[in-house]
Design a protein around this motif. Structure first.
Motif, PDB file in Angstrom:
ATOM      1  N   LYS A 232      -7.439  18.053   1.208  1.00 31.21           N
ATOM      2  CA  LYS A 232      -7.318  19.473   0.829  1.00 31.21           C
ATOM      3  C   LYS A 232      -8.564  19.987   0.117  1.00 31.21           C
ATOM      4  O   LYS A 232      -9.287  19.209  -0.514  1.00 31.21           O
ATOM      5  CB  LYS A 232      -6.123  19.653  -0.104  1.00 31.21           C
ATOM      6  N   LEU A 233      -8.744  21.294   0.185  1.00 34.16           N
ATOM      7  CA  LEU A 233      -9.780  21.953  -0.618  1.00 34.16           C
ATOM      8  C   LEU A 233      -9.082  22.414  -1.895  1.00 34.16           C
ATOM      9  O   LEU A 233      -8.109  23.177  -1.833  1.00 34.16           O
ATOM     10  CB  LEU A 233     -10.351  23.157   0.136  1.00 34.16           C
ATOM     11  N   THR A 234      -9.552  21.947  -3.034  1.00 32.91           N
ATOM     12  CA  THR A 234      -8.842  22.287  -4.271  1.00 32.91           C
ATOM     13  C   THR A 234      -9.325  23.641  -4.813  1.00 32.91           C
ATOM     14  O   THR A 234     -10.411  24.110  -4.455  1.00 32.91           O
ATOM     15  CB  THR A 234      -9.078  21.220  -5.360  1.00 32.91           C
ATOM     16  N   PHE A 235      -8.485  24.213  -5.691  1.00 34.63           N
ATOM     17  CA  PHE A 235      -8.814  25.511  -6.283  1.00 34.63           C
ATOM     18  C   PHE A 235     -10.085  25.411  -7.128  1.00 34.63           C
ATOM     19  O   PHE A 235     -10.909  26.322  -7.136  1.00 34.63           O
ATOM     20  CB  PHE A 235      -7.635  25.995  -7.133  1.00 34.63           C
TER      21      PHE A 235
ATOM     22  N   GLU B 186     -12.579  23.457  -6.609  1.00 35.30           N
ATOM     23  CA  GLU B 186     -13.744  23.416  -5.695  1.00 35.30           C
ATOM     24  C   GLU B 186     -14.127  24.834  -5.242  1.00 35.30           C
ATOM     25  O   GLU B 186     -15.304  25.146  -5.107  1.00 35.30           O
ATOM     26  CB  GLU B 186     -13.440  22.525  -4.487  1.00 35.30           C
ATOM     27  N   ILE B 187     -13.109  25.660  -5.033  1.00 34.42           N
ATOM     28  CA  ILE B 187     -13.389  27.055  -4.658  1.00 34.42           C
ATOM     29  C   ILE B 187     -14.098  27.756  -5.811  1.00 34.42           C
ATOM     30  O   ILE B 187     -15.104  28.438  -5.625  1.00 34.42           O
ATOM     31  CB  ILE B 187     -12.089  27.815  -4.279  1.00 34.42           C
ATOM     32  N   LEU B 188     -13.536  27.554  -7.025  1.00 31.84           N
ATOM     33  CA  LEU B 188     -14.121  28.204  -8.209  1.00 31.84           C
ATOM     34  C   LEU B 188     -15.573  27.766  -8.432  1.00 31.84           C
ATOM     35  O   LEU B 188     -16.434  28.586  -8.759  1.00 31.84           O
ATOM     36  CB  LEU B 188     -13.297  27.873  -9.455  1.00 31.84           C
ATOM     37  N   MET B 189     -15.823  26.472  -8.216  1.00 31.93           N
ATOM     38  CA  MET B 189     -17.180  25.943  -8.412  1.00 31.93           C
ATOM     39  C   MET B 189     -18.185  26.599  -7.458  1.00 31.93           C
ATOM     40  O   MET B 189     -19.369  26.727  -7.770  1.00 31.93           O
ATOM     41  CB  MET B 189     -17.189  24.423  -8.176  1.00 31.93           C
ATOM     42  N   ASN B 190     -17.695  26.983  -6.299  1.00 34.52           N
ATOM     43  CA  ASN B 190     -18.598  27.569  -5.289  1.00 34.52           C
ATOM     44  C   ASN B 190     -18.512  29.090  -5.220  1.00 34.52           C
ATOM     45  O   ASN B 190     -19.150  29.705  -4.356  1.00 34.52           O
ATOM     46  CB  ASN B 190     -18.282  26.983  -3.912  1.00 34.52           C
ATOM     47  N   LEU B 191     -17.719  29.675  -6.118  1.00 39.54           N
ATOM     48  CA  LEU B 191     -17.482  31.115  -6.039  1.00 39.54           C
ATOM     49  C   LEU B 191     -18.768  31.932  -6.208  1.00 39.54           C
ATOM     50  O   LEU B 191     -18.985  32.924  -5.509  1.00 39.54           O
ATOM     51  CB  LEU B 191     -16.443  31.527  -7.091  1.00 39.54           C
ATOM     52  N   LYS B 192     -19.631  31.476  -7.121  1.00 36.57           N
ATOM     53  CA  LYS B 192     -20.877  32.201  -7.366  1.00 36.57           C
ATOM     54  C   LYS B 192     -21.737  32.222  -6.087  1.00 36.57           C
ATOM     55  O   LYS B 192     -22.265  33.269  -5.702  1.00 36.57           O
ATOM     56  CB  LYS B 192     -21.639  31.506  -8.508  1.00 36.57           C
ATOM     57  N   THR B 193     -21.823  31.069  -5.450  1.00 37.94           N
ATOM     58  CA  THR B 193     -22.588  30.973  -4.196  1.00 37.94           C
ATOM     59  C   THR B 193     -21.978  31.882  -3.133  1.00 37.94           C
ATOM     60  O   THR B 193     -22.691  32.573  -2.397  1.00 37.94           O
ATOM     61  CB  THR B 193     -22.573  29.505  -3.688  1.00 37.94           C
ATOM     62  N   ILE B 194     -20.641  31.882  -3.072  1.00 38.79           N
ATOM     63  CA  ILE B 194     -19.956  32.689  -2.054  1.00 38.79           C
ATOM     64  C   ILE B 194     -20.256  34.168  -2.276  1.00 38.79           C
ATOM     65  O   ILE B 194     -20.614  34.890  -1.338  1.00 38.79           O
ATOM     66  CB  ILE B 194     -18.420  32.425  -2.083  1.00 38.79           C
ATOM     67  N   ILE B 195     -20.134  34.613  -3.536  1.00 39.83           N
ATOM     68  CA  ILE B 195     -20.360  36.042  -3.820  1.00 39.83           C
ATOM     69  C   ILE B 195     -21.817  36.417  -3.542  1.00 39.83           C
ATOM     70  O   ILE B 195     -22.088  37.441  -2.896  1.00 39.83           O
ATOM     71  CB  ILE B 195     -19.954  36.382  -5.283  1.00 39.83           C
ATOM     72  N   ARG B 196     -22.742  35.575  -3.982  1.00 37.08           N
ATOM     73  CA  ARG B 196     -24.163  35.871  -3.744  1.00 37.08           C
ATOM     74  C   ARG B 196     -24.454  35.938  -2.234  1.00 37.08           C
ATOM     75  O   ARG B 196     -25.108  36.846  -1.749  1.00 37.08           O
ATOM     76  CB  ARG B 196     -25.032  34.805  -4.405  1.00 37.08           C
ATOM     77  N   SER B 197     -23.906  34.971  -1.494  1.00 32.82           N
ATOM     78  CA  SER B 197     -24.146  34.934  -0.050  1.00 32.82           C
ATOM     79  C   SER B 197     -23.512  36.134   0.647  1.00 32.82           C
ATOM     80  O   SER B 197     -24.086  36.693   1.587  1.00 32.82           O
ATOM     81  CB  SER B 197     -23.579  33.650   0.545  1.00 32.82           C
ATOM     82  N   ALA B 198     -22.310  36.510   0.170  1.00 31.86           N
ATOM     83  CA  ALA B 198     -21.650  37.674   0.765  1.00 31.86           C
ATOM     84  C   ALA B 198     -22.500  38.926   0.562  1.00 31.86           C
ATOM     85  O   ALA B 198     -22.620  39.772   1.458  1.00 31.86           O
ATOM     86  CB  ALA B 198     -20.277  37.870   0.142  1.00 31.86           C
ATOM     87  N   LEU B 199     -23.112  39.038  -0.622  1.00 29.21           N
ATOM     88  CA  LEU B 199     -23.963  40.207  -0.893  1.00 29.21           C
ATOM     89  C   LEU B 199     -25.225  40.166  -0.030  1.00 29.21           C
ATOM     90  O   LEU B 199     -25.660  41.207   0.484  1.00 29.21           O
ATOM     91  CB  LEU B 199     -24.320  40.283  -2.385  1.00 29.21           C
ATOM     92  N   ILE B 200     -25.782  38.967   0.159  1.00 30.56           N
ATOM     93  CA  ILE B 200     -26.954  38.848   1.062  1.00 30.56           C
ATOM     94  C   ILE B 200     -26.540  39.298   2.466  1.00 30.56           C
ATOM     95  O   ILE B 200     -27.221  40.091   3.121  1.00 30.56           O
ATOM     96  CB  ILE B 200     -27.481  37.387   1.090  1.00 30.56           C
ATOM     97  N   GLY B 201     -25.382  38.801   2.921  1.00 26.25           N
ATOM     98  CA  GLY B 201     -24.870  39.173   4.240  1.00 26.25           C
ATOM     99  C   GLY B 201     -24.663  40.671   4.357  1.00 26.25           C
ATOM    100  O   GLY B 201     -24.958  41.275   5.392  1.00 26.25           O
TER     101      GLY B 201
END
Lengths: 496, 168
Positions: A241-244, A246-261
């Motif tokens: 499973k992907l744990t919560f 793990e999501i939180l740890m990568n949230l900053k990367t996700i938000i930054r990447s979403a903004l780049i996209g």
């Protein structure tokens, strides 16, 4: 604006629309995941299914295919080391290694979660930025529209890569084809060769199916599909499973990447592939553990997936507000809007405000549904997409093409037209001529002609009208910049 | 590196542009003889097509000259014997499948109004299976089912009539 927002909400909340959005996502994921099938092909093939639907229903189903397909490419990237779509190419770098380490489900869930969050951020920006851009376009007159169309056509330069002259040639052919049929000013027939089927011009749907589906199926049939030996080597264990956290740890990367996209997506002529690699590089640069990239890092999966799905909502901003398509899939969506009587551009927000808001808000929900579907159906997506016998695909896709082209007007002429466009696209692609410029020319040609002639009549033939008006001048400068920049890039690539 | 097909296609579009330009007066009858009439925009587009095709042709020759110069500098490196290029036989063999594919589609379009969507789709599906070299009964059954499903979805679910047999 508030009224349109409320009307949009009202239009959106029906069982039928929610079912169609989910159906679109399901189809999109399958088309995105099967290497060789594309999101573009999925949208083209299912466009005719929307003819009998209300515009909101049909467009949202197609947007479901668009978003689902953009995510779907990651499934084959992670499981068989082959990106289902070009925008999933960067996902391979860490997705496949993580699957090899025994965590395929975790990799798939990270890709899904990052895609959904990226899409949601992009959808929110679309809802808020779209109307603002549209408001600005209320100031447009014929000169601005003509310059805008020229700017739209200048995207041909960035799409064509090193084949700039070839891209311009196919773009011009598209513009010429757009002039066939009745002249909007004088009512005279142009290049109809006495055939009454051509009096109204070339229908967009058979042209789209021919250009993008028939030529593509032709290539697949001739090469008999290449994915014959792909096998899923991994078991998708429920315990992986992907744990919560793990999501939180990568949230900053996700938000930054979403903004780049989102930023990349708002610029016409770019696309998910560029956004994914930019996001990946930026995540690696900013990471505390850059060495882990390329070895199965969750961050390395999250970044490109949030980046490429961040493009999906943002690319609708120039589409809905200016009528400028950013890439092939969006160019076809533009065609879909037109088929449903919605002409993207400034008037869309004033004349069809409720419908436009329903579509934008619906796109937000599409990303939520995509996450739900992906979470519960990921195993079945993997089995379904990678075990379909490729040899029967060409036949089934051809059935859909023929039925789709015929049902537009219940006439065989459109079927013949589709074959002709398919043959033309097949030959052009064989000769390395890009096809997307032809479509952009076909779509923007009539807008350009109408407004160019209007502006010239108003100015009594004085061309300075295009540079005397500031907005028009800006579009012309942007078009010049786009062409010059592409020329420089093309020259650099040629000299390498 | 430019290919000979770039030259041929450039020449083709150059002449296509000229033919279209010459056809404009007969294909666009306008009551307004000058100004921004209905011939104006197609003329602009066609002239642009002629100019860009001409640039493509010129670019090919420039690229050829550049390549020749570099070939002279590295005399022994380039395959002047033509090795690695497909022979005429190979070219015909490579074209066989695309020609067959588009022939099958053309026959499908001819048969559809005569035999109806379902029957013509079955024949086309089997022909395409033979073309891709994947004929087996499991696939044939899948194709039959797919054709039936497409017909049912369009006719029953979407209420759109597909062509029926000519006598029905």
């Amino acid at each position: 604006m508030i009224n349109s927002f409320i009307t949009g909400f009202g239009l959106l909340f029906t069982v039928e629309i929610f079912l169609l959005m989910n159906l679109g996502i399901f189809i999109g994921v399958i088309f995105g995941a099967i290497p060789g099938l594309t999101v573009t092909l999925g949208i083209v093939l299912f466009l005719p299914f929307t003819f009998g639907m209300l515009p909101v229903n049909g467009i949202l189903m197609l947007l479901g295919i668009y978003a689902g397909g953009t995510y779907g490419g990651s499934i084959s990237a992670i499981l068989i080391n082959t990106p289902g779509t070009p925008s999933a190419a960067a996902t391979i770098l860490d997705g496949y290694p993580l699957a090899q380490k025994g965590h395929p489900r975790k990799a798939l869930m990270m890709a899904l979660t990052a895609s959904a969050i990226g899409g949601l951020i992009s959808a929110i920006i679309l809802i808020f930025a779209g109307p603002q851009v549209a408001r600005m376009t209320m100031l447009f007159g014929p000169a601005e529209y003509a310059s805008l169309a020229i700017f739209g056509l200048s995207i041909v330069a960035s799409i064509s890569g090193t084949n700039l002259t070839k891209g311009i040639i196919t773009g011009l052919i598209g513009v010429f084809i757009a002039t066939i049929g009745i002249d909007p000013f004088e009512g005279t027939f142009r290049f109809s060769f006495g055939n009454f089927n051509l009096y109204g011009g070339i229908d967009l749907v058979p042209a789209l199916i021919g250009l993008f589906a028939i030529s593509e199926i032709g290539f697949k049939a001739v090469s008999a599909f290449s994915l014959t030996n792909s096998k899923i080597q991994f078991e998708l264990s429920p315990s992986d499973k992907l744990t919560f956290s793990e999501i939180l740890m990568n949230l900053k990367t996700i938000i930054r990447s979403a903004l780049i996209g989102t930023v990349v997506g708002a610029v016409p002529g770019t696309g998910g592939g560029i956004a994914a690699f930019l996001s990946y590089n930026e995540a690696k640069r900013a990471s505390k553990d850059p060495e882990s990239f390329g070895t199965g890092s969750l961050e390395g999966i999250a970044a490109p997936e949030a980046g490429n799905n961040g493009v999906t909502g943002a690319t609708l901003i120039p589409l809905l507000t200016l009528g400028i398509p950013g890439d092939a899939a969006v160019a076809i969506l533009l065609g879909a809007f037109m088929v449903h009587g919605l002409i993207p551009g400034p008037s869309l927000f004033t004349d069809y405000g409720g419908i436009t808001y329903a579509i934008m808000i619906g796109f937000f929900f599409i990303n939520i549904f995509m996450w739900i579907q992906g979470t519960y159906l990921v195993k079945y997506f993997a089995i379904l997409t990678l075990k379909i016998p490729e040899k029967i695909l060409s036949a089934v896709l051809v059935f859909l093409c023929f039925a789709g082209a015929y049902t537009l007007n219940n006439t065989m002429f459109n079927v013949q037209l589709m074959i002709a466009f398919g043959f033309m696209a097949f030959i052009l692609r064989k000769l390395d001529y890009p096809i997307i410029p032809l479509l952009i020319g076909l779509i923007l040609g009539s807008t350009l002609e109408l407004n160019l002639r209007r502006a010239l009549v108003i100015s009594q033939g004085n061309l300075s009208i295009f540079v005397a008006r500031p907005i028009s001048l800006i579009f012309l400068l942007l078009a010049t910049f786009s062409i010059v920049y592409s020329l420089i890039q093309s020259k650099r690539a040629g000299s390498r | 590196m430019k290919k000979s097909s770039d030259l041929y296609s450039g020449v083709f579009f150059f002449f296509l542009g000229i033919i279209l330009f010459l056809l404009i007066p007969s294909q666009i009858k306008t009551p307004i003889e000058d100004g921004f009439n209905s011939r104006f925009f197609p003329r602009v587009v066609v002239v642009a097509l002629i100019v860009v095709s001409f640039i493509q042709i010129i670019t090919f020759f420039f690229s050829l000259r550049k390549n020749n110069q570099s070939t002279q500098e590295h005399d022994d490196s380039v395959g002047s014997t033509g090795q690695g290029f497909p022979t005429v036989y190979e070219k015909i063999r490579l074209l066989k499948k695309p020609i067959l594919f588009f022939s099958i589609l053309t026959v499908y379009a001819i048969l559809m109004p005569l035999l109806g969507f379902l029957i013509s789709s079955l024949l086309t599906g089997i022909s395409l299976l033979l073309l891709v070299g994947g004929f087996n009964w499991k696939y044939v059954i899948t194709i039959v089912l797919s054709a039936v499903v497409v017909t049912l979805v369009f006719e029953q679910a979407l209420g759109i009539q597909l062509p029926r047999m000519w006598f029905l």
